[in-house]
Motif scaffolding. Structure first.
Motif, PDB file in Angstrom:
ATOM      1  N   VAL A 442       0.830  -1.520   0.192  1.00  0.00           N
ATOM      2  CA  VAL A 442       0.058   0.586   0.077  1.00  0.00           C
ATOM      3  C   VAL A 442       0.806   1.307   0.455  1.00  0.00           C
ATOM      4  O   VAL A 442       0.544   1.840  -0.223  1.00  0.00           O
ATOM      5  N   ASP A 443       1.801   1.608   1.243  1.00  0.00           N
ATOM      6  CA  ASP A 443       2.004   2.433   1.135  1.00  0.00           C
ATOM      7  C   ASP A 443       3.932   2.462   0.236  1.00  0.00           C
ATOM      8  O   ASP A 443       4.878   2.580   1.325  1.00  0.00           O
ATOM      9  N   VAL A 444       3.743   2.762  -0.595  1.00  0.00           N
ATOM     10  CA  VAL A 444       4.951   2.168  -1.635  1.00  0.00           C
ATOM     11  C   VAL A 444       5.764   3.349  -1.729  1.00  0.00           C
ATOM     12  O   VAL A 444       5.058   3.941  -1.767  1.00  0.00           O
ATOM     13  N   VAL A 445       7.411   3.583  -1.519  1.00  0.00           N
ATOM     14  CA  VAL A 445       8.042   4.128  -2.253  1.00  0.00           C
ATOM     15  C   VAL A 445       9.115   3.648  -3.349  1.00  0.00           C
ATOM     16  O   VAL A 445       9.359   1.930  -3.039  1.00  0.00           O
ATOM     17  N   GLU A 446      10.009   4.315  -3.558  1.00  0.00           N
ATOM     18  CA  GLU A 446      11.252   4.320  -4.729  1.00  0.00           C
ATOM     19  C   GLU A 446      12.892   4.671  -4.330  1.00  0.00           C
ATOM     20  O   GLU A 446      12.590   5.730  -3.945  1.00  0.00           O
ATOM     21  N   LEU A 447      13.331   3.854  -4.129  1.00  0.00           N
ATOM     22  CA  LEU A 447      14.668   4.032  -4.173  1.00  0.00           C
ATOM     23  C   LEU A 447      14.731   4.217  -6.038  1.00  0.00           C
ATOM     24  O   LEU A 447      15.369   3.764  -6.472  1.00  0.00           O
ATOM     25  N   ASP A 448      14.996   5.496  -6.349  1.00  0.00           N
ATOM     26  CA  ASP A 448      15.063   6.263  -7.744  1.00  0.00           C
ATOM     27  C   ASP A 448      16.303   6.052  -7.644  1.00  0.00           C
ATOM     28  O   ASP A 448      17.826   6.864  -7.789  1.00  0.00           O
ATOM     29  N   GLY A 457      21.116   1.927 -14.061  1.00  0.00           N
ATOM     30  CA  GLY A 457      19.821   2.431 -13.223  1.00  0.00           C
ATOM     31  C   GLY A 457      18.568   2.318 -14.620  1.00  0.00           C
ATOM     32  O   GLY A 457      17.566   3.217 -13.233  1.00  0.00           O
ATOM     33  N   GLN A 458      18.666   2.962 -15.027  1.00  0.00           N
ATOM     34  CA  GLN A 458      17.003   2.510 -16.350  1.00  0.00           C
ATOM     35  C   GLN A 458      16.353   1.937 -16.337  1.00  0.00           C
ATOM     36  O   GLN A 458      15.506   1.768 -16.774  1.00  0.00           O
ATOM     37  N   GLN A 459      16.714   0.223 -15.816  1.00  0.00           N
ATOM     38  CA  GLN A 459      16.324  -0.950 -15.904  1.00  0.00           C
ATOM     39  C   GLN A 459      16.085  -2.089 -14.750  1.00  0.00           C
ATOM     40  O   GLN A 459      15.455  -2.465 -14.932  1.00  0.00           O
ATOM     41  N   ILE A 460      15.644  -0.497 -12.853  1.00  0.00           N
ATOM     42  CA  ILE A 460      15.363  -1.156 -12.620  1.00  0.00           C
ATOM     43  C   ILE A 460      14.501   0.146 -11.786  1.00  0.00           C
ATOM     44  O   ILE A 460      14.403   0.829 -11.993  1.00  0.00           O
ATOM     45  N   GLN A 461      13.411  -0.726 -11.284  1.00  0.00           N
ATOM     46  CA  GLN A 461      12.706   0.124 -10.250  1.00  0.00           C
ATOM     47  C   GLN A 461      12.750   0.027  -8.872  1.00  0.00           C
ATOM     48  O   GLN A 461      12.018  -1.830  -8.814  1.00  0.00           O
ATOM     49  N   LEU A 462      13.468  -0.356  -8.331  1.00  0.00           N
ATOM     50  CA  LEU A 462      13.203  -0.781  -6.649  1.00  0.00           C
ATOM     51  C   LEU A 462      12.118   0.178  -5.477  1.00  0.00           C
ATOM     52  O   LEU A 462      12.345   1.237  -5.235  1.00  0.00           O
ATOM     53  N   GLN A 463      11.353  -0.417  -4.971  1.00  0.00           N
ATOM     54  CA  GLN A 463      10.141  -0.246  -4.197  1.00  0.00           C
ATOM     55  C   GLN A 463       9.591  -1.089  -2.919  1.00  0.00           C
ATOM     56  O   GLN A 463       9.943  -2.110  -3.094  1.00  0.00           O
ATOM     57  N   ARG A 464       9.931  -0.512  -2.078  1.00  0.00           N
ATOM     58  CA  ARG A 464       9.413  -1.589  -0.762  1.00  0.00           C
ATOM     59  C   ARG A 464       8.372  -1.164  -0.539  1.00  0.00           C
ATOM     60  O   ARG A 464       8.223   1.109   0.106  1.00  0.00           O
ATOM     61  N   ASP A 465       7.436  -1.289   0.882  1.00  0.00           N
ATOM     62  CA  ASP A 465       6.804  -0.915   1.821  1.00  0.00           C
ATOM     63  C   ASP A 465       7.110  -0.182   2.348  1.00  0.00           C
ATOM     64  O   ASP A 465       8.608  -0.399   3.053  1.00  0.00           O
ATOM     65  N   LEU A 466       7.092   1.337   2.901  1.00  0.00           N
ATOM     66  CA  LEU A 466       7.630   2.116   3.143  1.00  0.00           C
ATOM     67  C   LEU A 466       7.899   1.783   4.698  1.00  0.00           C
ATOM     68  O   LEU A 466       9.295   2.354   5.468  1.00  0.00           O
ATOM     69  N   SER A 467       7.436   0.430   5.627  1.00  0.00           N
ATOM     70  CA  SER A 467       7.933   0.267   7.116  1.00  0.00           C
ATOM     71  C   SER A 467       8.884  -0.419   6.550  1.00  0.00           C
ATOM     72  O   SER A 467       9.783  -0.499   7.703  1.00  0.00           O
ATOM     73  N   LEU A 468       9.446  -0.708   5.518  1.00  0.00           N
ATOM     74  CA  LEU A 468      10.409  -1.580   5.150  1.00  0.00           C
ATOM     75  C   LEU A 468      11.562  -0.592   4.460  1.00  0.00           C
ATOM     76  O   LEU A 468      13.216  -0.947   4.829  1.00  0.00           O
ATOM     77  N   ALA A 469      11.471   0.307   3.811  1.00  0.00           N
ATOM     78  CA  ALA A 469      12.417   0.586   2.766  1.00  0.00           C
ATOM     79  C   ALA A 469      12.877   1.819   4.043  1.00  0.00           C
ATOM     80  O   ALA A 469      14.349   2.081   4.073  1.00  0.00           O
ATOM     81  N   GLY A 471      14.425   1.130   7.064  1.00  0.00           N
ATOM     82  CA  GLY A 471      15.360   0.968   6.695  1.00  0.00           C
ATOM     83  C   GLY A 471      16.506   0.096   5.548  1.00  0.00           C
ATOM     84  O   GLY A 471      17.186  -0.180   5.647  1.00  0.00           O
ATOM     85  N   GLU A 472      15.416  -0.451   4.573  1.00  0.00           N
ATOM     86  CA  GLU A 472      16.627  -1.060   3.202  1.00  0.00           C
ATOM     87  C   GLU A 472      17.125  -0.162   2.733  1.00  0.00           C
ATOM     88  O   GLU A 472      17.883  -0.780   2.106  1.00  0.00           O
ATOM     89  N   PHE A 473      16.306   0.981   2.577  1.00  0.00           N
ATOM     90  CA  PHE A 473      16.621   2.325   1.562  1.00  0.00           C
ATOM     91  C   PHE A 473      17.467   3.137   2.124  1.00  0.00           C
ATOM     92  O   PHE A 473      17.397   4.687   1.670  1.00  0.00           O
ATOM     93  N   ALA A 474      17.284   3.042   3.441  1.00  0.00           N
ATOM     94  CA  ALA A 474      17.745   4.595   4.577  1.00  0.00           C
ATOM     95  C   ALA A 474      19.254   4.500   4.177  1.00  0.00           C
ATOM     96  O   ALA A 474      19.593   3.910   3.229  1.00  0.00           O
ATOM     97  N   PRO A 475      19.712   6.320   3.756  1.00  0.00           N
ATOM     98  CA  PRO A 475      20.829   6.159   3.333  1.00  0.00           C
ATOM     99  C   PRO A 475      22.520   6.063   4.001  1.00  0.00           C
ATOM    100  O   PRO A 475      22.290   5.263   5.238  1.00  0.00           O
TER     101      PRO A 475
END
Length: 798
Positions: A442-448, A457-469, A471-475
């Motif tokens: 539901v609450d999805v965000v992307e690591l662009d 970088g144009q060939q992938i779409q990294l998305q996670r639910d925000l509750s996971l992102a 931690g997994e996408f944190a700087p």
């Protein structure tokens, strides 16, 4: 003597074109060296031809086998080595017309033995020789001595057929294997790249495809022979679908191998594999009153009608957003279209929406849904703002590059602008959670990754639910996708928008938690203790890699730097009151269930060792807080993800997400024994119950989450355990646990989780009983024996 160079790593490899091949590039474990005639130069990459190593030892053994006294063999061995070096060098100088023909190839002041002079013996000899002492086999008698340096054994002749099958001989005799291409097929790939891999796999151009659930349904590959499952699927129908991809040709049986990891789910089915192979398949149930998912479907209906009337706006984003993408007009046009056809569209929505939701959205009455779908605070508006901000950023970058006469950077920006404008509108709208997509995050965000300079970088779409992102996408976190490693640089910013923030406090002793918005009064903790006030940012615009980020080959699996911790922020104030469910005896209950109701959950990532992150409020750059530094940091030299210098200051923040979902509170009546740590017992019970409940109602354990409430001071009462649907908005999972017979089965299966079959000590836990990636923050609390003892007491009382 020349053959000893293989053991020492002094061999020069040359390819078909005559160019040297580095040992490092072909994965050899030994470091490549070179020979010198005299003494080594003191480095580890030189070996002396005449030194006291294996060549001299072999020669000594030969000379002594020929009758030379040991006191003379050492000197004679040195003389012979000098003569041998001179003889080979003399031949090279007189007979070799090019380096590729030489025995000694000149290298950095020394030499290496030319690989072209080696031959691999693959045919079967009638007689070979085996050392009676070390067992080594050799093809030359060498005066009856063993060729192995340092061995003083003697060799005896044997028939080569008596050696039996030899793996390496067979490799030499067989033709060289063809190359094997391995790719991944996951939702992280762009649509075009995923389709390309699927076609290549079907045509046989890709030999091994590592996939997620993207290949579980609707794919018929015909001639697929083998399926390997890297873990046990969640349910029987998943298993049937996945292994069913293979063996679909008549006369060609398929092979399916499942690898069981040390997780509670995998170990459970490893002990009883027929449960997943032959298990009954539940009738799927879908709860259709999740507001967030329903709103996507409403938006899908509205936009479908809009594009039907405005066909010219459907297709690429440059068509959808209009001639000036930095000032898009599509949202206003959709709003005008809806108001013009509000009656007809309202009737369509009334036919598909549950009555509860249609009444809440004012379908046919107040028409509140118009503002929800295409108002200034709608998801569509956020998507439009995000796109306009991206276009404005890339155009500004392009103009600045042109002004500095940086042609390469300007060309990249121009290409990036074309990529953004050429994106498919349906892909964009689903990626931005405006309309439905595959699956139910539901609450999805992307690591662009599109902002990196690389084509990958144009060939992938990294998305996670925000509750996971968070931690997994944190700087500073890294993610692997399509064989490349990507590192998060910043929280993404959108021009004219601010991140939402929440203040919060938590007591580590009593596990109390409170949060409040900016401008609200600061609440006190229920335990009465004082705690540090912190703030978390909700990074709802996503994350982004640096413009300088390169597509790196991953050398090892990235370390998970940060863990996420859930907190129960409390039930919603307008929840209707329902009586508690008492189990199992009304006169002497052993536990009390507060029925499922909507509640507010917070998930927080506090960085490394709870020290938070340093976030630039101006550009979104993020960094780990340096050790032993507690105060705010001001580092004006950091760069934005576009590579520009930024003078913004870095302030300490956590990353967080909040959502409303269905929660079920479990209150155990029997108190804990004296001396038992209440938090350890509560967390151990919570994760045992979570795993047991998932099995009892037949769902993947990732669909159900848990946390623990506050500890009452001066009490032995176990803190309440909160079971909640992992899907924001709720999925109707925890409500199915209210039935006494279902919760009893939950308790029984929870006990089986901690009964000791995993093999870990009762005073700790492991990934076979209570631990998982999601509960890393609680690993220090989890004790299998505490949960086992308490649950055994409950089940005996019942």
């Amino acid at each position: 003597l020349l053959d000893t160079s293989r053991r020492q790593g002094t061999v020069e490899f040359t390819g078909a074109t005559g160019n040297a091949v580095s040992w490092q590039n072909i994965g050899f474990g030994i470091g490549q060296k070179y020979l010198v005639y005299g003494k080594p130069n003191g480095t580890k990459i030189t070996v002396s031809w005449c030194g006291s190593g294996m060549r001299r030892k072999v020669l000594k053994n030969v000379l002594e086998a020929r009758g030379i006294e040991p006191e003379h063999s050492e000197a004679l061995a040195g003389e012979f080595l000098a003569l041998a070096w001179g003889a080979v060098a003399d031949w090279d100088n007189k007979m070799a017309t090019r380096d590729s023909e030489r025995i000694f190839v000149p290298i950095e002041g020394g030499a290496r033995v030319n690989i072209r002079w080696f031959r691999a013996i693959g045919e079967r000899f009638g007689t070979v020789y085996r050392c009676e002492l070390c067992g080594q086999v050799q093809y030359r008698p060498l005066f009856g001595i063993c060729e192995r340096p340092g061995c003083v054994g003697t060799v005896i002749p044997i028939d080569s057929l008596s050696l039996g099958e030899n793996h390496y001989r067979r490799l030499y005799e067989e033709p060289l294997p063809g190359k094997m291409r391995v790719e991944e097929h996951t939702a992280q790939l762009s649509h075009d790249k995923a389709r390309e891999y699927q076609k290549d796999f079907k045509r046989g151009l890709i030999h091994v495809l590592s996939c997620s659930t993207t290949f579980e349904l609707g794919v018929d590959l015909g001639d697929l022979d083998n399926v390997f499952l890297r873990n046990v699927p969640p349910e029987s129908f998943n298993y049937a679908q996945r292994v069913g991809r293979a063996g679909r040709r008549r006369g060609f049986p398929g092979l399916a191998i499942t690898f069981c990891r040390r997780s509670p789910h995998d170990l459970y089915h490893f002990a009883d594999p027929l449960g997943i192979i032959r298990g009954s398949i539940r009738v799927p149930a879908v709860r259709i009153v999740n507001d967030k998912i329903l709103l996507r479907h409403v938006a899908g209906v509205i936009l479908s009608d809009f594009f039907r009337y405005h066909g010219g706006r459907f297709g690429k984003l440059e068509e959808m957003f209009g001639p000036d993408p930095t000032r898009p007009t599509v949202l206003n046009e959709v709003r005008l279209h809806v108001r013009k056809h509000v009656g007809r569209l309202g009737e369509s929505l009334k036919a598909i929406l549950p009555m509860e939701t249609s009444g809440k959205l004012g379908v046919g009455t107040t028409n509140a849904w118009v503002e929800v779908i295409c108002g200034e605070k709608s998801r569509m508006a956020e998507a439009q703002h995000s796109f306009a901000s991206d276009i404005a950023d890339i155009q500004a970058f392009k103009d600045e590059a042109k002004a500095r006469d940086e042609l390469k950077a300007a060309n990249w920006a121009k290409s990036m602008e074309r990529t953004l404008l050429g994106d498919d509108c349906l892909s964009f709208l689903s990626r931005q959670a405006v309309i439905p997509k595959y699956g139910f995050p539901v609450d999805v965000v992307e690591l662009d990754t599109r902002w990196s300079k690389t084509f990958e970088g144009q060939q992938i779409q990294l998305q996670r639910d925000l509750s996971l992102a968070i931690g997994e996408f944190a700087p500073t976190s890294s993610v692997i996708a399509n064989k490349k490693e990507w590192k998060s640089h910043s929280l993404k910013r959108v021009a004219g928008k601010e991140w939402e923030r929440r203040h919060y406090k938590r007591c580590k002793v009593h596990n109390c938690y409170v949060q409040w918005k900016e401008g609200q009064p600061e609440p006190a903790l229920e335990c009465g203790d004082r705690a540090e006030r912190r703030t978390y940012i909700i990074p709802s615009f996503g994350f982004v890699v640096s413009h300088e980020e390169q597509a790196k080959e991953p050398r090892f699996k990235p370390t998970r730097l940060f863990s996420m911790r859930p907190y129960f922020a409390g039930p919603l104030p307008d929840n209707p009151k329902r009586p508690d469910v008492l189990l199992f005896d009304e006169n002497a209950p052993i536990l009390r269930l507060r029925p499922a109701q909507p509640g507010l959950m917070s998930v927080i990532c506090e960085g490394r060792r709870e020290s938070e992150f340093l976030i630039c409020e101006k550009c979104g750059f993020g960094a780990i807080v340096p050790p032993k530094k507690k105060k705010e940091e001001k580092i004006p030299s950091h760069e934005t993800y576009m590579g520009k210098k930024c003078t913004g200051s870095l302030a300490r923040y956590s990353l967080g997400h909040e959502f409303i979902t269905d929660v079920l509170e479990v209150h155990f009546v029997p108190e804990a024994e004296e001396g038992v740590d209440l938090l350890s017992l509560a967390f151990s019970l919570a994760y045992a119950l979570s795993e047991g409940a998932a099995e009892a109602i037949g769902i993947p354990s990732t669909d159900l989450s848990t946390t623990v409430g506050e500890v009452l001071p001066e009490s032995r009462k176990i803190p309440p355990i909160i079971l909640y649907d992992a899907v924001p908005g709720g999925a109707g999972i925890v409500s199915s646990l209210e039935k006494p017979e279902v919760f009893r089965e939950t308790l029984e299966r929870a006990f089986l989780r901690v009964d000791g079959r995993c093999g870990c000590d009762p005073a700790i836990s492991c990934y076979g009983c209570l631990r998982s990636y999601r509960n890393q923050f609680a690993h220090r609390f989890l004790q299998r024996g505490l949960a086992k003892s308490y649950l055994a007491g409950l089940l005996r009382e019942d």
